[in-house]
Enzyme design. Structure first.
Site, mmCIF file in Angstrom:
data_model
loop_
_atom_site.group_PDB
_atom_site.id
_atom_site.type_symbol
_atom_site.label_atom_id
_atom_site.label_comp_id
_atom_site.label_asym_id
_atom_site.label_seq_id
_atom_site.Cartn_x
_atom_site.Cartn_y
_atom_site.Cartn_z
ATOM 1 N N LYS A 45 -11.259 -11.550 -2.709
ATOM 2 C CA LYS A 45 -11.986 -12.590 -2.292
ATOM 3 C C LYS A 45 -12.825 -13.194 -3.685
ATOM 4 C CE LYS A 45 -10.835 -11.552 1.856
ATOM 5 N NZ LYS A 45 -11.253 -10.352 2.620
ATOM 6 N N ASP B 132 -19.424 -2.623 3.372
ATOM 7 C CA ASP B 132 -18.105 -3.438 3.137
ATOM 8 C C ASP B 132 -18.668 -4.953 2.615
ATOM 9 O OD1 ASP B 132 -15.988 -5.167 2.940
ATOM 10 O OD2 ASP B 132 -15.403 -4.799 5.061
ATOM 11 N N TRP C 89 -14.000 -7.594 10.789
ATOM 12 C CA TRP C 89 -14.050 -6.297 9.991
ATOM 13 C C TRP C 89 -14.749 -5.439 10.295
ATOM 14 C CZ3 TRP C 89 -9.355 -7.196 7.723
ATOM 15 C CH2 TRP C 89 -9.103 -8.536 7.465
HETATM 16 C C1 LIG Z 1 -10.551 -9.521 3.520
HETATM 17 C C2 LIG Z 1 -11.607 -8.547 4.069
HETATM 18 C C3 LIG Z 1 -11.340 -7.232 4.530
HETATM 19 C C4 LIG Z 1 -9.771 -6.719 4.423
HETATM 20 O O1 LIG Z 1 -9.433 -6.513 3.139
HETATM 21 P P1 LIG Z 1 -8.087 -5.757 2.720
HETATM 22 O O2 LIG Z 1 -8.395 -5.692 1.479
HETATM 23 O O3 LIG Z 1 -7.035 -6.977 3.001
HETATM 24 O O4 LIG Z 1 -8.004 -4.622 3.457
HETATM 25 C C5 LIG Z 1 -12.380 -6.430 4.984
HETATM 26 N N1 LIG Z 1 -13.559 -6.751 5.082
HETATM 27 C C6 LIG Z 1 -13.975 -7.918 4.824
HETATM 28 C C7 LIG Z 1 -15.346 -8.437 4.818
HETATM 29 C C8 LIG Z 1 -13.054 -9.106 4.364
HETATM 30 O O5 LIG Z 1 -13.336 -10.206 3.953
#
Ligand SMILES: *Cc1c(COP(=O)(O)O)cnc(C)c1O
Length: 371
Positions: A203, A179, A111
């Site tokens: 998540k 993030d 990511w």
């Molecule tokens: C799942 C995830 C993403 C991607 O998220 P989307 O909403 O599918 O774009 C980005 N960063 C992390 C840390 C993730 O676990």
């Protein structure tokens, strides 16, 4: 087994999927009970205007509850957008990284790598630290920040590799952007250390379809001078209270229910204590059984949310997955980059699920001695 509202018996699986992920059962029940007739309105929320009084209340409650849970300071705004965390990878540099400017990124996995790729589209990127050489098995402890970085970007929890920051790097006056998709609202953190924190909801915060963004208002003074599409400007969503266009109404409602559930559990301290207790159950089994379950992460970087491990052969891993599925332990297959097994144990995974997993791991090891 659970008796559902219609009276039939459902066997609810313990869902260890990394995302979309398990939700609190009481949240699903509440949504179910309100689905056809939302609070005596005579219609479903699915059918309702995003400018209705009902949705107004949902939006305000959800924001207020998130603010309470995370102690979000007054000079921060909370906004909701579509496009997933992945859209934030591009929006951040589009808004805050000029073509001649440098942003610092810490590369801790897939990511982060995707965020870096988008950053490079708009300006210069300095990789301040990376754990790529050791297959992303740790959170770096040394950072080479640049002199004049416009921001530092990190990934607080690495969903695929199972690493998580325990302390955050000291970036001085440079805005720290994160993030936090896979550990949002899982531990008590000091939001004031961050200028932006964003999380795809699927998540830890709700269903897929909405991204929660917590942004320090002063960031809006740092927007670079370039044409930015209206929908991709943070200022658009902040100034219109996430209602410039139709927001993801139903996912926001679900995030609101999850936030209420967190408060009902006793807030973030209780959630953190539960998460620590749950993760300990699995890590203890791994540590007590020698290297039968080989953890792929350095101990001091271990995530409370995602626990990857390998067995001594791929055949044994296949057997583990097949037999765990028979015990109602679902979604344990590891990501293809790491292989093996990954248990994602977000806030909503009940401790009973983790206990069942730990018991299964012990029984499986006893029944299948290492070759
Ligand atoms: C799942 C995830 C993403 C991607 O998220 P989307 O909403 O599918 O774009 C980005 N960063 C992390 C840390 C993730 O676990």
């Amino acid at each position: 087994d659970m008796t559902c509202l219609k009276g039939f018996i459902m066997v609810r699986k313990f869902n260890f999927n990394p995302g979309p992920a398990t939700l609190p059962y009481s949240v699903l029940e509440k949504a179910h009970s309100e689905f056809l007739d939302f609070q005596n309105s005579g219609m479903s929320l699915m059918e309702m205007s995003h400018r209705s009084k009902n949705f107004d209340a949902i939006l305000e409650n959800t924001k207020n509850n998130l603010r309470t849970i995370l102690s979000v300071p007054e000079d921060y705004e909370i906004i909701f957008m579509g496009g997933g965390a992945s859209t934030q990878f591009a929006m951040i540099p589009m808004n805050f990284l000029g073509a001649d400017q440098t942003a610092d990124y810490v590369n801790t996995g897939v990511w982060s790598t995707r965020a870096i790729k988008e950053g490079k589209l708009f300006g210069k990127v300095n990789i301040a630290a990376s754990s790529e050489e050791t297959k992303f098995d740790r959170i770096p402890t040394e950072f080479n920040f640049s002199e004049n970085a416009t921001y530092v970007h990190i990934t607080t929890n690495n969903t695929i590799y199972g690493t998580q920051y325990k302390t955050f790097p000291n970036v001085g006056n440079v805005p720290l952007l994160a993030d936090a998709s896979s550990d949002f609202m899982s531990t008590k953190i000091d939001i004031s250390k961050f200028s932006i924190m964003y999380a795809g909801a699927q998540k830890n915060a709700g269903p897929a379809g909405v991204t929660v963004i917590i942004i320090k208002k002063s960031m809006l003074d740092r927007v670079v001078d370039r044409p930015i599409p209206t929908m991709l400007k943070y200022s658009t969503h902040v100034s219109k209270n996430s209602l410039y266009n139709t927001p993801p109404v139903y996912p926001i409602y679900m995030v609101g229910l999850v936030a209420e559930w967190i408060l009902e559990q006793g807030g973030i301290e209780k959630i953190q204590a539960m998460n620590e207790a749950k993760a300990k159950l699995v890590y203890d089994v791994m540590d007590e059984m020698g290297d039968y379950y080989h953890g792929t992460v350095q101990k001091d970087s271990r995530s409370l949310m995602n626990i990857p491990f390998r067995l001594s052969s791929e055949d044994l891993e296949k057997k583990f997955l097949a037999e765990s599925a028979e015990k109602n332990l679902h979604g344990l297959k590891g990501h293809r980059d790491v292989g093996g097994i990954r248990a994602s144990i977000y806030n909503a995974m009940p401790i009973e699920g983790v206990e069942a997993l730990a018991t299964f791991m012990k029984e499986f090891a006893a029944a299948n001695p290492k070759a």
